[in-house]
Design a protein around this motif. Structure first.
Motif, PDB file in Angstrom:
ATOM      1  N   ALA A 179       0.825  -1.213   0.000  1.00  0.00           N
ATOM      2  CA  ALA A 179       0.000   0.000   0.000  1.00  0.00           C
ATOM      3  C   ALA A 179       0.858   1.262   0.000  1.00  0.00           C
ATOM      4  N   LYS A 180       1.874   1.303   0.895  1.00  0.00           N
ATOM      5  CA  LYS A 180       2.705   2.502   0.909  1.00  0.00           C
ATOM      6  C   LYS A 180       4.178   2.143   1.092  1.00  0.00           C
ATOM      7  N   LYS A 181       5.015   3.027   0.643  1.00  0.00           N
ATOM      8  CA  LYS A 181       6.466   2.784   0.656  1.00  0.00           C
ATOM      9  C   LYS A 181       6.942   2.348   2.033  1.00  0.00           C
ATOM     10  N   GLY A 182       7.831   1.337   2.025  1.00  0.00           N
ATOM     11  CA  GLY A 182       8.407   0.913   3.287  1.00  0.00           C
ATOM     12  C   GLY A 182       7.673  -0.216   3.985  1.00  0.00           C
ATOM     13  N   ASP A 183       6.425  -0.520   3.552  1.00  0.00           N
ATOM     14  CA  ASP A 183       5.699  -1.647   4.143  1.00  0.00           C
ATOM     15  C   ASP A 183       6.444  -2.948   3.837  1.00  0.00           C
ATOM     16  N   THR A 184       6.292  -3.923   4.732  1.00  0.00           N
ATOM     17  CA  THR A 184       6.915  -5.223   4.477  1.00  0.00           C
ATOM     18  C   THR A 184       6.182  -5.896   3.319  1.00  0.00           C
ATOM     19  N   ARG A 185       6.993  -6.436   2.400  1.00  0.00           N
ATOM     20  CA  ARG A 185       6.408  -6.979   1.180  1.00  0.00           C
ATOM     21  C   ARG A 185       6.364  -8.502   1.262  1.00  0.00           C
ATOM     22  N   TYR A 186       5.150  -9.049   1.354  1.00  0.00           N
ATOM     23  CA  TYR A 186       5.006 -10.498   1.529  1.00  0.00           C
ATOM     24  C   TYR A 186       4.727 -11.212   0.212  1.00  0.00           C
ATOM     25  N   VAL A 187       5.197 -12.453   0.128  1.00  0.00           N
ATOM     26  CA  VAL A 187       4.760 -13.324  -0.964  1.00  0.00           C
ATOM     27  C   VAL A 187       4.055 -14.531  -0.336  1.00  0.00           C
ATOM     28  N   SER A 188       3.031 -15.046  -1.027  1.00  0.00           N
ATOM     29  CA  SER A 188       2.392 -16.277  -0.576  1.00  0.00           C
ATOM     30  C   SER A 188       3.243 -17.443  -1.040  1.00  0.00           C
ATOM     31  N   SER A 189       3.405 -18.440  -0.185  1.00  0.00           N
ATOM     32  CA  SER A 189       4.109 -19.634  -0.634  1.00  0.00           C
ATOM     33  C   SER A 189       3.476 -20.865  -0.013  1.00  0.00           C
ATOM     34  N   PHE A 190       3.756 -21.998  -0.604  1.00  0.00           N
ATOM     35  CA  PHE A 190       3.184 -23.253  -0.100  1.00  0.00           C
ATOM     36  C   PHE A 190       4.031 -24.429  -0.556  1.00  0.00           C
ATOM     37  N   ALA A 191       3.904 -25.533   0.205  1.00  0.00           N
ATOM     38  CA  ALA A 191       4.589 -26.767  -0.187  1.00  0.00           C
ATOM     39  C   ALA A 191       3.824 -27.381  -1.346  1.00  0.00           C
ATOM     40  N   ASP A 192       4.531 -27.730  -2.393  1.00  0.00           N
ATOM     41  CA  ASP A 192       3.892 -28.135  -3.648  1.00  0.00           C
ATOM     42  C   ASP A 192       3.443 -29.595  -3.635  1.00  0.00           C
ATOM     43  N   SER A 193       4.319 -30.478  -3.253  1.00  0.00           N
ATOM     44  CA  SER A 193       3.947 -31.884  -3.252  1.00  0.00           C
ATOM     45  C   SER A 193       4.996 -32.643  -2.460  1.00  0.00           C
ATOM     46  N   SER A 194       4.770 -33.921  -2.241  1.00  0.00           N
ATOM     47  CA  SER A 194       5.753 -34.711  -1.507  1.00  0.00           C
ATOM     48  C   SER A 194       5.704 -36.146  -1.998  1.00  0.00           C
ATOM     49  N   PHE A 195       6.705 -36.914  -1.580  1.00  0.00           N
ATOM     50  CA  PHE A 195       6.759 -38.320  -1.980  1.00  0.00           C
ATOM     51  C   PHE A 195       6.479 -39.182  -0.764  1.00  0.00           C
ATOM     52  N   GLY A 196       5.473 -40.060  -0.872  1.00  0.00           N
ATOM     53  CA  GLY A 196       5.084 -40.896   0.255  1.00  0.00           C
ATOM     54  C   GLY A 196       5.117 -42.362  -0.091  1.00  0.00           C
ATOM     55  N   MET A 197       4.773 -43.176   0.908  1.00  0.00           N
ATOM     56  CA  MET A 197       4.816 -44.621   0.738  1.00  0.00           C
ATOM     57  C   MET A 197       3.470 -45.219   1.104  1.00  0.00           C
ATOM     58  N   SER A 198       3.037 -46.202   0.346  1.00  0.00           N
ATOM     59  CA  SER A 198       1.771 -46.858   0.637  1.00  0.00           C
ATOM     60  C   SER A 198       1.895 -47.656   1.926  1.00  0.00           C
ATOM     61  N   ALA A 199       0.839 -47.683   2.740  1.00  0.00           N
ATOM     62  CA  ALA A 199       0.879 -48.391   4.021  1.00  0.00           C
ATOM     63  C   ALA A 199       0.947 -49.896   3.807  1.00  0.00           C
ATOM     64  N   ASP A 200       0.432 -50.383   2.677  1.00  0.00           N
ATOM     65  CA  ASP A 200       0.473 -51.835   2.510  1.00  0.00           C
ATOM     66  C   ASP A 200       1.417 -52.275   1.384  1.00  0.00           C
ATOM     67  N   THR A 201       2.526 -51.562   1.242  1.00  0.00           N
ATOM     68  CA  THR A 201       3.514 -51.998   0.261  1.00  0.00           C
ATOM     69  C   THR A 201       4.183 -53.279   0.765  1.00  0.00           C
ATOM     70  N   GLN A 202       4.496 -54.174  -0.172  1.00  0.00           N
ATOM     71  CA  GLN A 202       5.158 -55.432   0.191  1.00  0.00           C
ATOM     72  C   GLN A 202       6.660 -55.223   0.374  1.00  0.00           C
ATOM     73  N   ASN A 203       7.146 -54.075  -0.130  1.00  0.00           N
ATOM     74  CA  ASN A 203       8.591 -53.866  -0.145  1.00  0.00           C
ATOM     75  C   ASN A 203       8.958 -52.610   0.619  1.00  0.00           C
ATOM     76  N   SER A 204       8.574 -52.550   1.893  1.00  0.00           N
ATOM     77  CA  SER A 204       8.761 -51.286   2.600  1.00  0.00           C
ATOM     78  C   SER A 204      10.246 -50.967   2.794  1.00  0.00           C
ATOM     79  N   LYS A 205      11.085 -51.997   2.868  1.00  0.00           N
ATOM     80  CA  LYS A 205      12.522 -51.738   3.058  1.00  0.00           C
ATOM     81  C   LYS A 205      13.088 -50.998   1.840  1.00  0.00           C
ATOM     82  N   GLU A 206      12.742 -51.510   0.667  1.00  0.00           N
ATOM     83  CA  GLU A 206      13.236 -50.909  -0.567  1.00  0.00           C
ATOM     84  C   GLU A 206      12.612 -49.531  -0.783  1.00  0.00           C
ATOM     85  N   ALA A 207      11.317 -49.437  -0.456  1.00  0.00           N
ATOM     86  CA  ALA A 207      10.634 -48.146  -0.620  1.00  0.00           C
ATOM     87  C   ALA A 207      11.255 -47.097   0.291  1.00  0.00           C
ATOM     88  N   THR A 208      11.619 -47.522   1.512  1.00  0.00           N
ATOM     89  CA  THR A 208      12.276 -46.599   2.438  1.00  0.00           C
ATOM     90  C   THR A 208      13.609 -46.125   1.855  1.00  0.00           C
TER      91      THR A 208
END
Lengths: 424, 304
Positions: free
Chosen positions: A296-325
């Protein structure tokens, strides 16, 4: 005679099916005895080659594990994934969406909590991990991939031609838009046909007028609500941008917006940091940079919106949890993060990643003062989500079918049907 | 006796595969969605039995109620416009073809060609044609000096649904044309000749003799239009998107159902219970209205 022919055909058909089934089964057995196969699903159809390259690096280090990357169309991914997981044929490694959309899979227990499996997670930032944390049980279900920042892109060549400088205040921004328009360019590439681009517009412009984190924290806590005049007033600012949008802007879709900016017909594009890679690829001569939403006026703190885009997860019933880990620990490593950062021009959150790309460095600087992308981070946990309400209502406001008071009161009514802090 | 057994075997042989497919892909899902609509859901897991609560929500609670009646309103607009514009044009085209107008051999094929196109391809291409700044439609209007008529066809709340319907009429008008043309052709020539000899004019011939005799074709087209209008989805999905935008102006029961049951692209969470309930309502509406209209229209059919 005829009957014999039919019988012959039937036998042939049945026979071929048995053989076909048999042969593929034996193939599968042979492979599984030597290697563990992990299925990895994503919606990034654009990045298949890059992910396969990354997987090659992983496989070279982990002989005995084979990762199959499959990407489904963005718009169909959720549906395909839910159906497969329910039917028991889901993948081992899942590219997850964040915040509220994570709950779809986390709440019913389809995902594996990762905190004790992937020690690398402790190196990630707290705000970043929030996107991969389930609101219902507080567990972390994903290795964060990248965070996105909402910014204003500008065409440097046009700025140089007209002798313009990066604006700081709202009035300076409008003055630049006027100058650009007077020179015959479209001021702002944005349109209104795709509601989500209007939500992004709100995410860039409004925080600096509604009071960024102060308002966010109050509204999340339920101390105020969306009918607060700070929020309503900030939406009014969007109306002032209409004269600079393309003719018939309500018919301008996301791809039209990109086209206008890439072909240097429009001087500004309000969008997310993920656009940069595409812009650069489509027009290598395009000279662009970004700045944060004006204040709005000079000197105000200038914010940007940000967010986490995506992530990599593991299925709860995977047969290969060691390898997936093992694979997820690799994805959380600096090496994988650096690789994805360099190849995708995305701001990976993995610890130790350096942004050699000047654009990413600049986005990093803008993030010094960041605020959560309001609806995604705070209000997408149940139906109707804040986003779906806001997107359509903003379309109504931009087309003058409703005013800002109606927008905020309907957002409030919809969200308060499930958001506990609004109900007391 | 042996012949009888043989016959039964062959009947079963030909019916079973089809019946199996219909059961698995149509009948079973129908009952599944009725079952699912009676439950509350935790994202994609069935939770507990709630009876008709999901239906009550659709009809009485914000925002479901607003979205549902808005969508139904648009379906009604689809039906009315398609019925009066598309089918009237179809009737006219059919009659002109029957009258063997100049070039009818060619038109007979030309009218039907768009019917063979895929809905998605038509929706996508027309989406480009109707693009406000780059589309051929507005370019043409500008070049003809009608710049003030160049609009955001798919971005204006008042124009979006009519624009999509217009495209669909372009695509589908060949179908009623063909059905009416076949209907006119099956009218016995003696009747027509007798009418001419009695000095009946063209107008009266059409309304008093030809139209009543093609009533079965009218019934079929009306019922198909009804079913088609209640199930509109692909046209809206390809040209306006899943949100039925702008501001829900193109939302139909089909897009509302899909969005609710499976969740929007990046805003929505799936609500399978309420989505299934909408699905059941669509089914009941389609079945009820079709049955009613068949009965009502059958009464008007005449025989020689």
């Amino acid at each position: 005679m005829k009957k014999n022919l039919v019988i012959c055909l039937l036998v042939l058909m049945a026979g071929s099916m048995v053989f076909a089934g048999g042969s593929s089964e034996s193939d599968a057995k042979e492979e599984s005895s030597s290697k563990v196969e992990l299925n990895f699903w994503s919606w990034r159809t654009e990045d298949v080659d890059i992910y396969n390259e990354l997987i090659d690096i992983f496989e070279a280090k982990n002989p005995g594990i084979e990762v199959n990357f499959t990407a489904y169309k963005n718009t169909e991914y959720n549906t395909i994934l839910s159906a497969a997981i329910k039917g028991g044929s889901g993948p081992d490694i899942i590219h997850l969406r964040t915040y509220g959309s994570l709950e779809t899979l986390a709440k019913p227990g389809y995902l594996m909590p990762l905190e004790d499996k992937v020690p690398e997670l402790s190196g990630f930032g707290e705000t970043v991990l929030l996107g991969a944390t389930s609101a219902s049980d507080g567990e972390i279900y994903g290795v964060p991939f990248a965070s996105q920042t909402l910014v204003i892109y500008y065409n440097k060549a046009i700025y140089a031609e007209l002798g313009l400088e990066i604006p700081e205040t709202w009035d300076e921004f409008l003055a630049n838009l006027d100058a650009v328009k007077a020179a015959g360019y479209t001021g702002l590439a944005n349109g209104g046909k795709d509601g989500w681009t209007l939500e992004i517009l709100q995410g860039v412009i409004c925080p600096n007028f509604y009071g960024a984190n102060d308002f966010f924290n109050e509204v999340v806590a339920g101390d105020t609500d969306f009918t607060d005049d700070r929020y309503r007033g900030s939406l009014e600012k969007l109306l002032e941008l209409r004269p600079y949008m393309p003719d018939n802007f309500m018919g301008i879709a996301y791809t039209d917006m990109q086209m206008l900016f890439i072909n240097e017909m429009a001087a500004h594009f309000i969008g997310g940091s993920w656009e940069a890679g595409y812009f650069g690829k489509e027009n290598t001569a395009l000279d662009f940079d970004v700045f944060a939403g004006p204040v709005a006026k000079k000197g105000d703190t200038r914010y940007v919106s940000s967010f986490a885009d995506s992530s990599f997860g593991m299925s709860a019933d995977t047969q290969n949890s060691k390898e997936a880990t093992a694979f997820l620990r690799f994805m959380a490593s600096t090496e994988a993060g650096q690789f994805l950062t360099d190849k995708l021009t995305m701001k990976s959150d993995a610890p130790g990643v350096v942004f050699s790309d000047p654009f990413l460095g600049r986005v990093g600087d803008l993030n010094e003062n960041n605020t959560p992308y309001i609806m995604l981070v705070g209000f997408r946990y149940d139906k109707p989500t804040g986003s779906e309400l806001l997107q359509s209502l903003l379309q109504g406001m931009m087309a003058d079918s409703i005013n800002s008071t109606e927008v905020v009161s309907q957002v409030q009514e919809g969200v308060s049907s499930w958001y506990k802090p609004f109900q007391d | 006796m042996k012949n009888q057994v043989n016959k039964t075997f062959w009947i079963l042989f030909f019916i079973l595969p089809g019946l199996l497919i219909v059961t698995i892909f149509i009948i079973a899902p129908l009952f599944m969605s009725m079952f699912n609509s009676m439950y509350s859901w935790v994202s994609i897991d069935r939770d507990r039995w709630v009876g008709f609560e999901n239906f009550v929500k659709i009809f009485t609670k914000y925002p479901y109620q607003d979205r549902f009646f808005n969508a139904i309103g648009n379906n009604v607009q689809w039906f009315m416009t398609t019925m009066f514009v598309q089918n009237t044009i179809g009737l006219l085209f059919g009659y002109l073809l029957f009258k063997r107008i100049y070039g009818s051999e060619i038109f007979q094929r030309v009218f039907f060609i768009p019917v063979l196109f895929s809905v998605v391809a038509v929706g996508f291409l027309w989406g480009l044609y109707l693009n406000p700044n780059m589309g051929v439609v507005n370019r043409l209007l500008n070049d003809m000096g009608l710049g003030q008529w160049a609009m955001a066809w798919l971005g204006d709340e008042k124009l979006a649904t009519p624009s999509i319907i217009a495209v669909n009429i372009w695509r589908w008008v060949g179908f009623p044309t063909l059905v009416f043309y076949a209907g006119f052709n099956s009218v016995p020539m003696e009747t027509v000749e007798a009418a001419y000899i009695d000095g009946v004019g063209e107008w009266r011939l059409f309304w008093k003799i030809m139209f009543p005799l093609i009533m079965p074709a009218v019934t079929i087209i009306t019922v198909l239009t009804l079913i088609g209008s209640l199930n509109v989805f692909e046209q809206v999905y390809t040209m306006a998107g899943l949100d039925g935008g702008p501001f829900y102006s193109t939302d139909t029961l089909g897009t509302l159902f899909y969005r609710t049951a499976f969740g929007g692209i990046d805003t929505g969470l799936p609500e399978i219970g309420i989505g299934s309930a909408i699905g059941v309502v669509i089914y009941v509406l389609t079945f009820g209205i079709s049955a009613f209209s068949i009965v009502a229209l059958r009464k008007r059919e005449v025989e020689l």
